[in-house]
Design an enzyme around this catalytic site. Sequence first.
Site, PDB file in Angstrom:
ATOM      1  N   LYS A 295       0.418   2.839  11.726  1.00 40.95           N
ATOM      2  CA  LYS A 295       0.030   3.094  10.342  1.00 40.95           C
ATOM      3  C   LYS A 295      -1.168   2.216  10.002  1.00 40.95           C
ATOM      4  CE  LYS A 295       2.128   3.150   5.718  1.00 40.95           C
ATOM      5  NZ  LYS A 295       3.341   2.784   4.957  1.00 40.95           N
TER       6      LYS A 295
ATOM      7  N   HIS B  33      -2.535   1.851   6.920  1.00 39.43           N
ATOM      8  CA  HIS B  33      -2.589   1.441   5.517  1.00 39.43           C
ATOM      9  C   HIS B  33      -1.248   0.805   5.151  1.00 39.43           C
ATOM     10  CE1 HIS B  33      -0.782   5.456   5.560  1.00 39.43           C
ATOM     11  NE2 HIS B  33      -0.152   5.105   4.458  1.00 39.43           N
TER      12      HIS B  33
END
Length: 216
Positions: free
Chosen positions: A102, A104
């Site tokens: 991921k 963010h």
Amino acid sequence: MSYKNEFIKFMTECGVLTFGDFTLKSGRKAPYFVNTGNYKTGKQLAKLGEFYAECIKENGIDADTLFGPAYKGIPLAVSCSVALFNKYGIDVNYCFDRKEAKDHGEGGVIVGKQLRDNEKVVIIEDVITAGTAIRQVIPVLKNSADVDITAMIISVDRMEKGQGELSAVEEVKKEFGINVYSIVTINDIINAIKSGIIEGEEYLDKMIEYRETYGV
């Protein structure tokens, strides 16, 4: 009935342990298949977690965190952590990995407990055939932190050769120093068929032949 035989019966009732002709991830043709993806109710997961928790308790395995490899290992680790607390009052962390990092928010590939150096981690998996999956999991854990992988728990030890003449379980021990514990083995399943605990007598000859070809 022992908890091992209870588990074998439980797997067949849930459609997780089935018999027929199957091609495994390793390319081998097998007369039986274990698919933990077929657990699909809250009742099943609650009971499944108890079997894993009993295996951990029986073998005196020490854990700070349970790690469930995506995707099938995720509900296994979650249900086991809940069962450890409900049944034995043992409160452990759990986490699992994303298939893609991921970029963010908190980022990274680990969801749940963020791992720290020297943390005692137990991997919760379904089965080992040739040891392919574990070789993918170790780098994920070690890239997150210098954790201490104390054990790996699987539902069924197929007792098969891994990449050489050793079993996949023996190879994991030799290569990574990780002890692998199983709730049951293929021999337990064969004996359960012979004793009439589960059906499948018509597959016994194929299962024994398969064991003779790939087993250790």
